[in-house]
Structure formats: C-alpha cells, structure tokens
Design an enzyme around this catalytic site. Structure first.
Site, PDB file in Angstrom:
ATOM      1  N   LYS A  11      39.076  40.409  31.780  1.00 26.59           N
ATOM      2  CA  LYS A  11      39.163  39.796  30.450  1.00 26.59           C
ATOM      3  C   LYS A  11      39.753  40.797  29.469  1.00 26.59           C
ATOM      4  CE  LYS A  11      35.742  42.292  28.425  1.00 26.59           C
ATOM      5  NZ  LYS A  11      35.959  43.220  27.272  1.00 26.59           N
ATOM      6  N   GLY A 101      35.941  44.320  31.788  1.00 26.84           N
ATOM      7  CA  GLY A 101      34.852  43.480  32.286  1.00 26.84           C
ATOM      8  C   GLY A 101      34.816  43.294  33.786  1.00 26.84           C
ATOM      9  N   ASP A 137      28.343  40.581  29.211  1.00 27.65           N
ATOM     10  CA  ASP A 137      29.599  39.853  29.437  1.00 27.65           C
ATOM     11  C   ASP A 137      29.520  38.869  30.602  1.00 27.65           C
ATOM     12  OD1 ASP A 137      30.835  41.133  27.338  1.00 27.65           O
ATOM     13  OD2 ASP A 137      31.958  42.548  28.592  1.00 27.65           O
TER      14      ASP A 137
END
Length: 281
Positions: A11, A101, A137
């Site tokens: 991401k 992430g 996340d």
C-alpha cells in the site's frame, strides 16, 4: 493436503495526518490508503502436523511467532478450535520496514486464506476485528478497497471514485522503524479540521491531497528521501510523497508509459529499489 496461493499487495498513503496522541500510546490518524500491485506471494497449506509454521528465507523476516503472518494463522486456529496444522510459505517482493505495509498485508492475506481453507465462514468484518489485534494496518488489507482510514487505522470508509493511476515506487534500501518515527514525532497542536474529498477524477485531484505528517521526522534522519522526491518530480511525476513511516517514496503518473520511463531513468542512475506499479482500484 489443501493449499491456496494468494497475492498480498503493498500500500501507499496518499494522505497521512497524525491528529493526536491517545492515552493508550497509539495515535489517532486520518489516512487515504491505496493498494498497489507490488505483491508478496503467500502459499498456505493445511498439514497433519498441528501448529503453525512459517518459512520465508528473507533476511530480516522472522519465521516463528515473531512473524505477524504466524500470529494471524494462530489467531484463527485458536478461534476455530481445530487441531490441524498450517504451513505458510512467503515469497517477499515488498521491501521490509519500508512504509508499504508488507507485513500487515501478509497477515491479512493469511486471515483471508485460512478462513477459506478451513471453511470458517467468518465475515470480512470479523476478520477485520481479528486483524486489528495484530496490527493497525491489517484491517485495511482485509477490507481490500481504497479507503479513508481513521482511528488507529481500523475505522475504514471506502473511496470508490479513484482514478487508475500509475506509480513509481523508490526505496533507498534503508529499513526504518515505525515505532521510532512515531516516538520522534513532535505534535504541534490539534488537527486543523480540514476535510478530505471522497471523489478523485484524475491525478491532479490526488496530488491535491498529498501530505504526510511523518515525512519531516524521517527525512531529517534520512535526507535521501528528499533527494528521491526531487528525482521523481524531475522524471515527470505529478506529485511525490513518502509512504507511511518511510523510507519509501512514490511518484504519481497519469500513464504506464510515463511511469515506466521514469522508473527506468532512476534505475539507470541509482542503486535504489525502483519499480513502476498500478494502483489497484
């Protein structure tokens, strides 16, 4: 035994506002999170030998309980009450400790895969609840859409109108600790209350919201981040920003041709990790 191979996308953050420090030590955030097609590959196999086993073979990525993917599988095994074993093989393509992430995406992918392989029938919402116990996340990657993320990142609202942009991802091959970045952040006051649009028609609209409150912290210690931003803009990026806690920087491009040309130009003149990728919409 039954097996499943899935992609775990990285991401970037088009926006990262740190609103305030919470009593529990976390921070309230407001982020625009976008998945990209730079992916790890996760193979999950059910085994007759009980317990969870993770193999990766990537320096800096643990194989045991210290691995967030291991904890994800173990959490679902505990919920299921089953005695089966789970073997997880991770092929890492996402840089580690990079603000992309990768670990959280691996964990989310394991939650989705184990839920399917074991036939647990857990809803996306329930998997997100499990995910937030693993990392802030993780719920976003379970959610699987471009999103406005609030709270510590677990309160998610889908952003459906996002253009199919191309990005150039540049990582200077320096690992950065997320914990260190937040510990070093000097909050200057309360959030100013501005709003984030939910509709983006083109690259200019996305560039208009680019901001990351963590960037100044990381760039002070690693000035190469500023150099990368300048190189991306010089190569034609409409905008450039550090992702997450860094040190990865991304540049936004309206077309694949522009992105691949810029990536090649930067690759030819640096020893950084550079790749052109699509935004997943």
């Amino acid at each position: 035994m039954k097996s499943l191979t899935l992609k775990a996308p990285a991401k970037v953050n088009y926006r990262l506002d740190v609103l305030r420090r919470r009593p529990d030590g976390y921070h309230d955030l407001r982020m625009i999170m976008q998945r990209i097609d730079l992916c790890d590959e996760i193979t999950i196999t059910l085994s007759d030998t009980s317990g969870v086993r993770v193999t990766c073979g990537r320096e800096g990525v643990p194989d045991g309980p210290e691995n967030i993917a291991w904890r994800a599988a173990n959490a679902l095994l505990a919920l299921s009450g089953l005695e089966t074993g789970i073997d997880i093989a991770i092929t890492k393509n996402i840089p580690v400790a990079a603000g992309l992430g990768g670990g959280s995406s691996d964990a989310a992918t394991v939650l989705l895969g184990v839920n399917e392989l074991l036939g647990l029938g857990l809803s996306i919402e329930r998997l997100m609840e499990v995910g937030v116990t693993l990392g802030a996340d993780v719920p976003f990657f379970v959610f699987g859409k471009t999103a406005l993320a609030e709270g510590i990142g677990e309160v998610l609202t889908a952003i459906d109108a996002v253009p199919p942009l191309w990005l150039v991802i540049v990582n200077p091959n320096i690992p950065v600790s997320t914990a260190w970045v937040y510990q070093s952040l000097r909050l200057t006051g309360e959030w100013n209350g501005d709003t984030i649009p939910r509709f983006f028609k083109d690259v200019a609209d996305v560039c208009a919201v680019l901001a990351n409150d963590l960037e100044l912290v990381t760039i002070e210690r690693y000035p190469v981040i500023g150099e990368i931003k300048e190189r991306l803009v010089a190569a034609g990026a409409a905008g450039a920003l550090m992702s997450g806690s860094g040190p990865t920087v991304f540049g936004l491009f309206a077309s694949e041709e522009e992105a691949r040309g810029a990536a090649q130009s930067i690759t030819n003149s640096s020893d950084w990790f550079v790749v052109a990728v699509r935004a997943l919409v």
